[in-house]
Scaffold this motif. Structure first.
Motif, short mmCIF file in Angstrom:
data_model
loop_
_atom_site.label_atom_id
_atom_site.label_comp_id
_atom_site.label_asym_id
_atom_site.label_seq_id
_atom_site.Cartn_x
_atom_site.Cartn_y
_atom_site.Cartn_z
N HIS A 240 40.12 40.64 40.71
CA HIS A 240 40.02 40.16 42.10
C HIS A 240 40.72 41.14 43.04
O HIS A 240 40.18 41.51 44.09
CB HIS A 240 40.62 38.75 42.22
N HIS B 10 48.57 42.68 47.63
CA HIS B 10 48.56 41.41 48.37
C HIS B 10 48.90 40.21 47.48
O HIS B 10 49.55 39.28 47.94
CB HIS B 10 47.24 41.21 49.14
N ASP B 11 48.48 40.22 46.22
CA ASP B 11 48.77 39.09 45.33
C ASP B 11 49.83 39.45 44.27
O ASP B 11 49.86 38.82 43.20
CB ASP B 11 47.48 38.61 44.64
N ASP C 179 40.20 39.45 51.33
CA ASP C 179 40.61 38.50 50.29
C ASP C 179 39.63 37.33 50.24
O ASP C 179 39.29 36.83 49.16
CB ASP C 179 42.03 38.00 50.65
N ARG D 270 33.87 36.05 45.15
CA ARG D 270 33.96 34.70 45.72
C ARG D 270 32.56 34.20 46.01
O ARG D 270 31.73 34.92 46.57
CB ARG D 270 34.71 34.73 47.05
FE FE Z 1 43.92 37.37 46.77
#
Ligand code: FE
Ligand code: GDP
Ligand code: FE
Length: 201
Positions: free
Chosen positions: A33, A62-63, A139, A145
């Motif tokens: 991801h 970011h994650d 994101d 997604r």
């Molecule tokens: Fe994310």
């Protein structure tokens, strides 16, 4: 993507090194991801004329904090009482706002723009620069997604209507959370109010 370079942003890692660091922090699925968010964010960076190096750095990180156990975050909150109000909201909210602190402290990345993009990547913020907006929406729309309404957000994001893409994503996220009776972080509502007003409702 070998031409990417983060030195200008105070990160003393090559992309290859950073990718390895990030991969160690999470499951393979989540890591994939993260790579898709990076790819999406770089596409958007070209449309919106933002530096691809900075976007890649923020996207890869970011994650970073997403798979930390709750107890680590609760300890961090205990050590930093100014974050006490975050306590009830759980990992969904912690991993961005507090994840940025982990990136700073564990990876020695001090660039304020990059840290801010990480901090606000889940809720968005009333004041977001282009980097923040690109990470936030990349994101949401990365190709892994798939849910109702996502293609409209993709179309807006890829056609120069970034604020409208953000407004629609906030509408959909709030609907999704409310349907599942999930707790809403109050700032998420403030950000929603700001962006739906921009849309001229
Ligand atoms: Fe994310
Ligand atoms: P991810 O980390 O790549 O899964 O994506 P995000 O960081 O954008 O979001 C993580 C989760 O937080 C998603 O399920 C969002 O729907 C959810 N989320 C966004 N805003 C809020 C909020 O205000 N409260 C709560 N509880 N969850 C939220
Ligand atoms: Fe996240």
């Amino acid at each position: 993507m070998s031409a990417l370079d983060y030195k200008e942003y105070g990160a003393n890692y090559s992309r290859e090194e950073l990718v390895k660091i990030v991969a160690k922090q999470m499951s393979e699925k989540r890591f994939e991801h993260v790579l898709r968010v990076e790819e999406t964010a770089i596409k958007l960076a070209k449309i919106y004329h933002v530096d691809s190096n900075m976007v890649s750095l923020a996207a890869l990180l970011h994650d970073y904090g997403k798979e930390r156990p709750d107890k680590d975050y609760l300890k961090l909150i205990e050590e930093n009482p100014k974050y006490q109000s975050l306590t009830p909201y759980g990992n969904n909210i912690w991993h961005g706002i507090l994840g940025a602190l982990l990136v700073r402290d564990e990876l020695q990345i001090e660039n304020e723009e990059v840290l801010h993009a990480i901090k606000v990547h889940t809720t968005g913020a009333i004041f977001m620069n282009l980097l923040d907006k690109i990470i936030f929406i990349a994101d949401y729309i990365e190709p892994g997604r798939s849910f109702q309404g996502i293609d409209e957000v993709r179309d807006l994001a890829y056609s120069g209507k970034l604020d409208e893409a953000i407004a629609l994503s906030l509408v959909q996220t709030l609907q999704f959370l409310i349907k599942k009776r999930q707790i809403i972080f109050p700032y998420t509502i403030e950000v929603y109010n700001h962006f739906v007003n921009l849309g001229g409702n």
